[in-house]
Design a protein around this motif. Structure first.
Motif, PDB file in Angstrom:
ATOM      1  N   TRP A  53       0.819  -1.218   0.000  1.00 30.38           N
ATOM      2  CA  TRP A  53       0.000   0.000   0.000  1.00 30.38           C
ATOM      3  C   TRP A  53       0.853   1.268   0.000  1.00 30.38           C
ATOM      4  CZ3 TRP A  53       0.313  -3.284   4.294  1.00 30.38           C
ATOM      5  CH2 TRP A  53       1.110  -2.801   5.332  1.00 30.38           C
ATOM      6  N   ASP A 248      -8.282  -4.368   3.993  1.00 30.16           N
ATOM      7  CA  ASP A 248      -7.868  -5.693   3.506  1.00 30.16           C
ATOM      8  C   ASP A 248      -6.399  -6.012   3.784  1.00 30.16           C
ATOM      9  OD1 ASP A 248     -10.414  -6.147   2.594  1.00 30.16           O
ATOM     10  OD2 ASP A 248      -9.986  -5.475   0.546  1.00 30.16           O
ATOM     11  N   ASN A 280      -6.043   7.687  -0.380  1.00 32.06           N
ATOM     12  CA  ASN A 280      -5.914   7.204  -1.765  1.00 32.06           C
ATOM     13  C   ASN A 280      -5.424   8.300  -2.700  1.00 32.06           C
ATOM     14  OD1 ASN A 280      -8.124   8.791  -1.678  1.00 32.06           O
ATOM     15  ND2 ASN A 280      -9.566   7.309  -2.538  1.00 32.06           N
ATOM     16  N   PHE A 295      -3.870  -0.771  -4.593  1.00 32.71           N
ATOM     17  CA  PHE A 295      -4.999  -0.151  -3.888  1.00 32.71           C
ATOM     18  C   PHE A 295      -5.642   0.975  -4.699  1.00 32.71           C
ATOM     19  CE2 PHE A 295      -2.624  -2.406  -0.770  1.00 32.71           C
ATOM     20  CZ  PHE A 295      -3.540  -2.813   0.183  1.00 32.71           C
ATOM     21  N   TYR A 298      -9.346   1.576  -4.168  1.00 32.96           N
ATOM     22  CA  TYR A 298      -9.873   1.654  -2.802  1.00 32.96           C
ATOM     23  C   TYR A 298     -10.269   3.088  -2.459  1.00 32.96           C
ATOM     24  CZ  TYR A 298      -8.648  -3.126  -1.523  1.00 32.96           C
ATOM     25  OH  TYR A 298      -8.595  -4.489  -1.434  1.00 32.96           O
TER      26      TYR A 298
END
Ligand code: SF4
Ligand code: SF4
Length: 356
Positions: A53, A248, A280, A295, A298
């Motif tokens: 991430w 997650d 994000n 990601f 997301y």
């Protein structure tokens, strides 16, 4: 305490520090998220972990990297004709950087007429960096702020970080390091001498999950947290533990409870445990490097998720008064309508207390 292995990328401690250079990614001014007050954050390039991430993908590699800024590009192809290494091609998907060929010489960036190419990562001396960050001294003084050395992983560039912090302390500046914990105990022992505050990331408590999501086990990191905790206990330094809350990945009941139990059971001397909400906003960074972010689709976390994890953290055995959540969440209205994923505006005066 002994280590079974040394971080692969550890830059060896040297005796001769004259003219030492650091691999610097960027300097970020007016930061309010990396320690108390208004801070200038120095981002170093190179990290031993590779979190899936990662919000700073340009800081993972120790090597300089070329990035392409799509909005600036006028498709003139001057860069392609400049490169002697067959490092670039312009396709219908935009500029492709062939990383196997590109040596990050920067010639294409110099020739580009619209500043659409940029080399990330510069070797920088301690004195020039200190001179640069001291331009913000008046902000530090008004807000009880200072300088945070972040990354990448500052502890892996041990000698440079040591010299930088030492010089800043010599100028009366409050110093902090933001570390993922993946370096040698010796590096922390050296750097902590001139560090007022350690921001220490604990991302995942389960070693298998840690390896899955960051590429490395957390064994060394947890050992280092114990070491840093013991160090600050016997000094006037401070330790904040930080946990990124990633959907997650780290945002599970077991993980937050497990980290809390570790902090409590080992009497970790943290004065703050911060749960930092996923954001994000770094999709563009991946795009500029020609990488795909796991990601990318997301959204910001829903407030109820953070509230739930915060409540679990407060029941884990850690003093609830030191636990807080930070970062942007879906605003209530946005949450209900789901029309926008923009973060809530930040009230800097409120954060820094400048108007109090
Ligand atoms: S940085 Fe150098 S090697 Fe890489 S694409 Fe540009 S000119 Fe070619
Ligand atoms: S030289 Fe610059 S503007 Fe021209 S194609 Fe290359 S990146 Fe785009």
């Amino acid at each position: 305490m002994t280590f079974e292995f040394e971080p692969k990328h550890l830059i060896k401690l040297s005796k001769n520090n004259i003219n030492i250079k650091g691999k610097i990614l960027e300097i970020q001014r007016m930061s309010t998220e990396d320690g108390p007050g208004i801070r200038t954050s120095v981002f170093m390039k190179g990290c031993g972990l590779s979190c899936t991430w990662c919000h700073n993908p340009e800081s993972i590699s120790f090597k300089p990297e070329l990035q392409w800024l799509k909005p600036n590009c006028i498709s003139c192809k001057i860069c392609i004709n400049t490169c002697s290494y067959n490092g670039l091609s312009l396709t219908e998907n935009g500029m492709q950087i062939n990383r196997d060929n590109c040596i990050a010489c920067g010639e294409c960036a110099e020739e580009c007429p619209s500043a659409a190419l940029e080399i990330l990562g510069q070797d920088t001396g301690v004195d020039e960096l200190v001179e640069e960050v001291l331009k913000d001294r008046s902000y530090f003084e008004k807000s009880n702020g200072g300088v945070t050395v972040s990354g990448g992983e500052p502890a892996l560039q041990t000698d440079f970080t040591f010299e930088l912090l030492k010089k800043l302390k010599g100028k009366g500046i409050h110093t902090a390091i933001d570390t993922c914990g993946f370096s040698s105990k010796e590096s922390y022992k050296k750097i902590l001498q001139y560090t007022d505050l350690v921001l220490f990331d604990i991302k995942l408590i389960d070693p298998g999950k840690h390896t899955e999501f960051t590429g490395k086990s957390n064994k060394l990191i947890l050992e280092n947290l114990l070491y840093v905790s013991e160090y600050v206990k016997n000094s006037n330094k401070k330790l904040w533990v930080r946990t990124p809350i990633i959907p997650d990945a780290t945002a599970t009941d077991e993980n937050i409870t497990g980290i809390g139990k570790f902090i409590a059971a080992n009497s970790i001397q943290a004065t703050k445990w911060e749960l930092c909400a996923f954001n994000n906003l770094c999709n563009d960074k991946y795009e500029r490097l020609g990488k795909i972010w796991d990601f990318e689709n997301y959204k910001l976390l829903e407030p109820s998720v953070m509230e739930h994890l915060l409540a679990l953290a407060k029941k884990s055995g850690v003093n609830p008064e030191i636990i807080e959540s930070t970062g942007s969440l879906k605003a209530e209205k946005q949450y209900k309508t789901d029309k926008s994923n923009e973060p809530a505006p930040v009230d800097y005066c409120k954060i820094t207390g400048l108007l109090d």
